[in-house]
Design a protein around this motif. Sequence first.
Motif, PDB file in Angstrom:
ATOM      1  N   ALA A 126       0.855  -1.192   0.000  1.00  0.00           N
ATOM      2  CA  ALA A 126       0.000   0.000   0.000  1.00  0.00           C
ATOM      3  C   ALA A 126       0.890   1.240   0.000  1.00  0.00           C
ATOM      4  O   ALA A 126       1.371   1.678   1.037  1.00  0.00           O
ATOM      5  CB  ALA A 126      -0.912  -0.019   1.229  1.00  0.00           C
ATOM      6  N   ARG A 127       1.097   1.781  -1.170  1.00  0.00           N
ATOM      7  CA  ARG A 127       2.013   2.909  -1.303  1.00  0.00           C
ATOM      8  C   ARG A 127       1.346   4.211  -0.870  1.00  0.00           C
ATOM      9  O   ARG A 127       0.130   4.295  -0.750  1.00  0.00           O
ATOM     10  CB  ARG A 127       2.518   3.023  -2.743  1.00  0.00           C
ATOM     11  CG  ARG A 127       3.081   1.732  -3.319  1.00  0.00           C
ATOM     12  CD  ARG A 127       4.067   1.049  -2.385  1.00  0.00           C
ATOM     13  NE  ARG A 127       5.228   1.868  -2.085  1.00  0.00           N
ATOM     14  CZ  ARG A 127       6.096   1.588  -1.137  1.00  0.00           C
ATOM     15  NH1 ARG A 127       5.942   0.503  -0.386  1.00  0.00           N
ATOM     16  NH2 ARG A 127       7.119   2.379  -0.932  1.00  0.00           N
ATOM     17  N   CYS A 128       2.138   5.239  -0.677  1.00  0.00           N
ATOM     18  CA  CYS A 128       1.680   6.467  -0.035  1.00  0.00           C
ATOM     19  C   CYS A 128       0.579   7.192  -0.800  1.00  0.00           C
ATOM     20  O   CYS A 128       0.587   7.250  -2.024  1.00  0.00           O
ATOM     21  CB  CYS A 128       2.856   7.424   0.096  1.00  0.00           C
ATOM     22  SG  CYS A 128       3.436   8.007  -1.500  1.00  0.00           S
ATOM     23  N   ILE A 129      -0.408   7.717  -0.062  1.00  0.00           N
ATOM     24  CA  ILE A 129      -1.288   8.732  -0.648  1.00  0.00           C
ATOM     25  C   ILE A 129      -1.764   9.734   0.400  1.00  0.00           C
ATOM     26  O   ILE A 129      -2.533  10.619   0.081  1.00  0.00           O
ATOM     27  CB  ILE A 129      -2.543   8.138  -1.341  1.00  0.00           C
ATOM     28  CG1 ILE A 129      -3.513   7.544  -0.329  1.00  0.00           C
ATOM     29  CG2 ILE A 129      -2.198   7.177  -2.423  1.00  0.00           C
ATOM     30  CD1 ILE A 129      -4.879   7.262  -0.889  1.00  0.00           C
ATOM     31  N   ALA A 130      -1.330   9.629   1.654  1.00  0.00           N
ATOM     32  CA  ALA A 130      -1.936  10.496   2.656  1.00  0.00           C
ATOM     33  C   ALA A 130      -0.908  11.307   3.444  1.00  0.00           C
ATOM     34  O   ALA A 130      -0.568  12.417   3.059  1.00  0.00           O
ATOM     35  CB  ALA A 130      -2.805   9.662   3.593  1.00  0.00           C
ATOM     36  N   SER A 154      -1.349   6.768  -6.758  1.00  0.00           N
ATOM     37  CA  SER A 154      -2.747   6.380  -6.590  1.00  0.00           C
ATOM     38  C   SER A 154      -3.264   5.627  -7.809  1.00  0.00           C
ATOM     39  O   SER A 154      -3.973   4.624  -7.679  1.00  0.00           O
ATOM     40  CB  SER A 154      -3.599   7.627  -6.343  1.00  0.00           C
ATOM     41  OG  SER A 154      -3.186   8.290  -5.179  1.00  0.00           O
ATOM     42  N   VAL A 155      -2.909   6.109  -8.992  1.00  0.00           N
ATOM     43  CA  VAL A 155      -3.317   5.419 -10.218  1.00  0.00           C
ATOM     44  C   VAL A 155      -2.709   4.022 -10.268  1.00  0.00           C
ATOM     45  O   VAL A 155      -3.390   3.028 -10.551  1.00  0.00           O
ATOM     46  CB  VAL A 155      -2.900   6.232 -11.465  1.00  0.00           C
ATOM     47  CG1 VAL A 155      -3.151   5.427 -12.736  1.00  0.00           C
ATOM     48  CG2 VAL A 155      -3.666   7.549 -11.514  1.00  0.00           C
ATOM     49  N   PHE A 197     -10.004   8.928  -0.138  1.00  0.00           N
ATOM     50  CA  PHE A 197      -8.936   9.527   0.657  1.00  0.00           C
ATOM     51  C   PHE A 197      -8.002  10.435  -0.133  1.00  0.00           C
ATOM     52  O   PHE A 197      -7.225  11.181   0.456  1.00  0.00           O
ATOM     53  CB  PHE A 197      -8.133   8.437   1.359  1.00  0.00           C
ATOM     54  CG  PHE A 197      -8.959   7.657   2.338  1.00  0.00           C
ATOM     55  CD1 PHE A 197      -9.544   8.286   3.411  1.00  0.00           C
ATOM     56  CD2 PHE A 197      -9.194   6.308   2.167  1.00  0.00           C
ATOM     57  CE1 PHE A 197     -10.324   7.593   4.317  1.00  0.00           C
ATOM     58  CE2 PHE A 197      -9.969   5.598   3.063  1.00  0.00           C
ATOM     59  CZ  PHE A 197     -10.538   6.243   4.141  1.00  0.00           C
ATOM     60  N   LEU A 198      -8.038  10.385  -1.452  1.00  0.00           N
ATOM     61  CA  LEU A 198      -7.259  11.313  -2.253  1.00  0.00           C
ATOM     62  C   LEU A 198      -8.159  12.163  -3.134  1.00  0.00           C
ATOM     63  O   LEU A 198      -7.995  13.377  -3.209  1.00  0.00           O
ATOM     64  CB  LEU A 198      -6.249  10.564  -3.135  1.00  0.00           C
ATOM     65  CG  LEU A 198      -5.437  11.486  -4.069  1.00  0.00           C
ATOM     66  CD1 LEU A 198      -4.564  12.434  -3.244  1.00  0.00           C
ATOM     67  CD2 LEU A 198      -4.589  10.686  -5.031  1.00  0.00           C
TER      68      LEU A 198
END
Length: 359
Positions: A126-130, A154-155, A197-198
């Motif tokens: 689960a890579r960063c988005i927050a 995210s994509v 969340f994004l």
Amino acid sequence: MSATVAAPSPARLSTLDKYLAVWIGLAMLAGLLLGRWVPAVADALNAVTIGSVSLPIAVGLLVMMYPVLAKVRYDEIGDVARDRRTMVLSLVLNWVVGPAMMFALAWIFLADLPEYRTGLIIVGLARCIAMVIIWNDLACGDREAAAVLVALNSVFQVVAFALLGWLYLDLLPGWLGLSSTGLDVSPLEIAGSVLIFLGIPLAAGFATRRIGEARIGRERYESDFLPRIGPWALYGLLFTIVVLFALQGEAITDQPLDVARIAVPLVIYFALMWGGSMLIAHRVGLSYPRATSVAFTAAGNNFELAIAVAIAVFGATSGQALAGVVGPLIEVPILVGLVYVSLWSRRFFAESPAAQGEQ
């Protein structure tokens, strides 16, 4: 023209920013004590969910991300997107190096604890988005670069998460003669998490910037409006931490040795990913702001997605879910510390000819 936005020097940090590590420590402690002393609070916080994520956590994340995304100069994002070194380096670090490193560390340190091992691998996928946007901003990184890299991740998350889950939890362990674990999660579930969340705070931040500049101009927008909403990012962060640790406070305090075992590979992971990314970015000639964005996006993880997937697939009381919760328990203080290391490291980033190409 530079694509970065001038950020305050460490000497000009507000009291809230300057003592961030203290506030975060107090928030973590408050959450743990709340979850331990008031067990019913977990049921209350989980009474309403968005997908598999508690509504209070969702609200905290949205409040946390909106002010930072409202600061982004969206008209300068194209300059970042055309920087192939930054884009390629970030993709390789996030989708090749990061998951592979977490897989290796999970098997090295948790080979005898399959539930925690699986949970840790999910965190690595689960890579960063927050929260990475917060760390990048505090470290005076390139705000536009962080926005682009988060959107890019995210994509890829929607497309690659389920595939990488199959690779690292089923296919690769089979090839290596190790035990495997299935991960039944659909791209639609992941897309929904990314959208919430994004997508929501990104749309709100973009709309605020466009409307604000149209009404009062860029100068007043950045000098008057942004300072008013800026502290809400950290308020949202602290609120999220309290809620998150309240939900798992009893499990964490009841199993301190398990938490410690999960923590060891996480500490190594964050240190290696951030330090290695910063070093590589320096070697390829990126400027400090852009190198910082690459390093924090590579080291950060999307814990809300990891926790949501672990709960949906294995259950809220599973070892996989506990490992997911221990992720931010370790990530938050480590990356706060790396913010200060990052600010210290600026002295080593001269504006090389290669870095000038970002301008």
